[in-house]
Design a protein around this motif. Structure first.
Motif, PDB file in Angstrom:
ATOM      1  N   GLY A   1      -9.631  25.209  24.372  1.00  0.00           N
ATOM      2  CA  GLY A   1      -8.813  24.457  25.564  1.00  0.00           C
ATOM      3  C   GLY A   1      -7.434  24.373  25.052  1.00  0.00           C
ATOM      4  O   GLY A   1      -7.143  25.073  24.021  1.00  0.00           O
ATOM      5  N   GLY A   2      -6.637  23.715  25.765  1.00  0.00           N
ATOM      6  CA  GLY A   2      -5.340  23.350  25.210  1.00  0.00           C
ATOM      7  C   GLY A   2      -4.908  22.846  23.949  1.00  0.00           C
ATOM      8  O   GLY A   2      -3.800  23.004  23.825  1.00  0.00           O
ATOM      9  N   ASP A   3      -5.756  22.183  23.357  1.00  0.00           N
ATOM     10  CA  ASP A   3      -5.523  21.594  22.301  1.00  0.00           C
ATOM     11  C   ASP A   3      -5.341  22.546  21.219  1.00  0.00           C
ATOM     12  O   ASP A   3      -4.469  22.328  20.139  1.00  0.00           O
ATOM     13  CB  ASP A   3      -6.684  20.597  21.689  1.00  0.00           C
ATOM     14  N   ALA A   4      -5.678  23.821  21.518  1.00  0.00           N
ATOM     15  CA  ALA A   4      -5.608  24.841  20.144  1.00  0.00           C
ATOM     16  C   ALA A   4      -4.229  25.271  20.211  1.00  0.00           C
ATOM     17  O   ALA A   4      -3.803  25.840  19.287  1.00  0.00           O
ATOM     18  CB  ALA A   4      -6.432  26.138  20.770  1.00  0.00           C
ATOM     19  N   VAL A   5      -3.389  25.218  21.337  1.00  0.00           N
ATOM     20  CA  VAL A   5      -2.093  25.575  21.254  1.00  0.00           C
ATOM     21  C   VAL A   5      -1.340  24.722  20.318  1.00  0.00           C
ATOM     22  O   VAL A   5      -0.596  25.331  19.458  1.00  0.00           O
ATOM     23  CB  VAL A   5      -1.462  25.483  22.813  1.00  0.00           C
ATOM     24  N   LEU A   6      -1.417  23.374  20.518  1.00  0.00           N
ATOM     25  CA  LEU A   6      -0.862  22.461  19.696  1.00  0.00           C
ATOM     26  C   LEU A   6      -1.251  22.677  18.065  1.00  0.00           C
ATOM     27  O   LEU A   6      -0.485  22.555  17.302  1.00  0.00           O
ATOM     28  CB  LEU A   6      -1.398  20.996  20.136  1.00  0.00           C
ATOM     29  N   LEU A   7      -2.589  22.905  17.828  1.00  0.00           N
ATOM     30  CA  LEU A   7      -2.974  23.015  16.695  1.00  0.00           C
ATOM     31  C   LEU A   7      -2.472  24.272  16.064  1.00  0.00           C
ATOM     32  O   LEU A   7      -1.842  24.168  14.779  1.00  0.00           O
ATOM     33  CB  LEU A   7      -4.314  23.061  16.534  1.00  0.00           C
ATOM     34  N   MET A   8      -2.551  25.448  16.675  1.00  0.00           N
ATOM     35  CA  MET A   8      -1.929  26.502  15.882  1.00  0.00           C
ATOM     36  C   MET A   8      -0.492  26.755  16.176  1.00  0.00           C
ATOM     37  O   MET A   8      -0.050  27.323  14.840  1.00  0.00           O
ATOM     38  CB  MET A   8      -2.640  27.955  16.877  1.00  0.00           C
ATOM     39  N   ALA A   9       0.209  26.479  16.978  1.00  0.00           N
ATOM     40  CA  ALA A   9       1.541  26.532  17.068  1.00  0.00           C
ATOM     41  C   ALA A   9       2.189  25.527  15.942  1.00  0.00           C
ATOM     42  O   ALA A   9       2.938  25.827  15.103  1.00  0.00           O
ATOM     43  CB  ALA A   9       2.265  26.208  18.283  1.00  0.00           C
ATOM     44  N   GLY A  10       1.542  24.255  15.738  1.00  0.00           N
ATOM     45  CA  GLY A  10       1.851  23.472  14.772  1.00  0.00           C
ATOM     46  C   GLY A  10       1.833  23.834  13.476  1.00  0.00           C
ATOM     47  O   GLY A  10       2.579  23.492  12.459  1.00  0.00           O
ATOM     48  N   GLY A  11       0.606  24.265  13.174  1.00  0.00           N
ATOM     49  CA  GLY A  11       0.235  25.088  11.923  1.00  0.00           C
ATOM     50  C   GLY A  11       1.171  26.069  11.890  1.00  0.00           C
ATOM     51  O   GLY A  11       1.602  26.263  10.606  1.00  0.00           O
ATOM     52  N   ALA A  12       1.606  26.874  12.633  1.00  0.00           N
ATOM     53  CA  ALA A  12       2.428  28.126  12.371  1.00  0.00           C
ATOM     54  C   ALA A  12       4.093  27.271  11.739  1.00  0.00           C
ATOM     55  O   ALA A  12       4.647  28.034  11.200  1.00  0.00           O
ATOM     56  CB  ALA A  12       2.700  28.959  13.514  1.00  0.00           C
ATOM     57  N   VAL A  13       4.455  26.278  12.630  1.00  0.00           N
ATOM     58  CA  VAL A  13       5.758  25.798  12.036  1.00  0.00           C
ATOM     59  C   VAL A  13       5.429  25.228  10.580  1.00  0.00           C
ATOM     60  O   VAL A  13       6.621  25.435  10.034  1.00  0.00           O
ATOM     61  CB  VAL A  13       6.110  24.685  13.098  1.00  0.00           C
ATOM     62  N   LEU A  14       4.482  24.510  10.501  1.00  0.00           N
ATOM     63  CA  LEU A  14       4.358  24.090   9.226  1.00  0.00           C
ATOM     64  C   LEU A  14       4.132  25.120   8.123  1.00  0.00           C
ATOM     65  O   LEU A  14       4.895  24.979   6.817  1.00  0.00           O
ATOM     66  CB  LEU A  14       3.021  23.208   9.137  1.00  0.00           C
ATOM     67  N   LEU A  15       3.633  26.042   8.280  1.00  0.00           N
ATOM     68  CA  LEU A  15       3.697  27.458   7.495  1.00  0.00           C
ATOM     69  C   LEU A  15       5.152  28.019   7.320  1.00  0.00           C
ATOM     70  O   LEU A  15       5.316  28.325   6.045  1.00  0.00           O
ATOM     71  CB  LEU A  15       2.622  28.438   7.726  1.00  0.00           C
ATOM     72  N   GLY A  16       5.714  27.999   8.236  1.00  0.00           N
ATOM     73  CA  GLY A  16       7.017  28.786   8.154  1.00  0.00           C
ATOM     74  C   GLY A  16       7.876  27.823   7.424  1.00  0.00           C
ATOM     75  O   GLY A  16       8.967  28.110   6.435  1.00  0.00           O
ATOM     76  N   LEU A  17       7.860  26.495   7.634  1.00  0.00           N
ATOM     77  CA  LEU A  17       8.794  25.674   6.708  1.00  0.00           C
ATOM     78  C   LEU A  17       8.250  25.689   5.553  1.00  0.00           C
ATOM     79  O   LEU A  17       9.188  25.647   4.542  1.00  0.00           O
ATOM     80  CB  LEU A  17       8.386  24.189   7.463  1.00  0.00           C
TER      81      LEU A  17
END
Length: 305
Positions: A102-118
């Motif tokens: 569901g929609g929670d996956a967007v927050l989880l994956m997008a937030g994880g991508a931002v943290l990995l990029g940082l």
């Protein structure tokens, strides 16, 4: 430099190649994980040899290296260009995750991508300062922050796995699960169950079993190219065929048992049960003509097992 560096470079190449190769290796990986240990080792060894084959050929025939394009600025542009297919793979995987969680996956994956990029940016900054021999405390701080970003991502991934295990059935977002679908110009599509299959066969109704998954590229291509086309939909409706679609996106145990009963370790699996006829197993790669031939009376007589 040295063997350890070569080994880590090979591991990095495999990790980077995974988003591109995994969708096409799904069947082989399913067989490797579901079969005996020796067959799994052979399959993964063959995949590793295939990945290393270009390097092996250049090592055995050094003269071939002279025919390769000379290094230059084009390599950087090519590297940047090849990043876009990987980004497209990320979009597709995010879509699959949304279907599963569901929609929670967007927050989880997008937030994880931002943290990995940082974290990657901080680690690169620390490397630059370390090479210049500047600000050892700053270098240590950047590395610790990068490690913290990685740990937060791993914690989020672990939490996602726990929530996934605690949740129930797959999200019914694609029409593959849930109530039956009756289209005006197509067949009735119902969620698969062995009981429903037995009931339809007992009633003498023709049934088409479609075992699929959202992460299966072959399944998606078959659906759009061979199954969800006007001529095939009309033929299904004309022959009164009911489609039982099993969604294996989250490894439903009932579907797993059905697959193993047919000597399969993965999807796609396509079966056709004509009215009063024997089970017919279709190939994993479908075409409209092949499906229409199976539905025709001549196809039934020629393909019965």
């Amino acid at each position: 430099h040295g063997p350890a560096s070569d080994l880590l470079a090979g591991l990095l190449a495999v990790i980077v190649a995974t988003p591109c190769t995994a969708p096409f290796m799904g069947v082989a990986i399913a067989v490797a994980l579901g079969g005996p240990i020796w067959s799994g080792l052979l399959i993964f060894l063959s995949m590793g040899l295939g990945l290393a084959a270009p390097y092996g050929v250049l090592a055995l025939v050094p003269g071939l290296a002279q025919r390769l394009p000379r290094p230059g600025g084009w390599m950087e542009r090519l590297k940047q260009l090849l990043a876009f297919p990987l980004l497209a793979s990320c979009v597709w995987l995010l879509w699959v995750a949304v279907l599963q969680r569901g929609g929670d996956a967007v927050l989880l994956m997008a937030g994880g991508a931002v943290l990995l990029g940082l974290g990657s940016w901080l680690y690169g900054l620390a490397q630059q300062r370390a090479m210049l021999g500047q600000a050892p405390r700053f270098v240590l701080g950047c590395r610790l922050l990068a490690l913290l970003c990685l740990l937060v991502c791993l914690a989020g991934l672990g939490r996602s796995v726990v929530m996934d295990d605690e949740s129930g059935s797959p999200v019914a977002a694609t029409g593959k699960t849930g109530a039956a679908i009756q289209g005006q110009d197509g067949p009735t599509i119902e969620p698969f169950s062995a009981e429903r299959l037995a009931a339809l066969r007992a009633a003498g109704q023709p049934v088409f079993v479609d075992m699929t998954a959202s992460w299966c590229v072959t399944c998606m291509v078959n659906e759009h190219v061979a199954l969800d086309v006007p001529s095939v939909r009309q033929a299904f409706r004309q022959h009164g065929v009911t489609i039982l679609r099993g969604d294996w996106t989250r490894r439903d145990e009932r579907i797993t048992a059905f697959l193993r009963a047919h000597d399969r370790d993965g999807v796609p699996l396509y079966l056709y049960y004509p009215s009063g006829g024997a089970e017919q197993v279709l190939p994993q790669i479908l075409t409209p003509g092949l499906v229409l031939d199976v539905l025709s009376p001549a196809g039934k007589r020629g393909k019965e097992e």
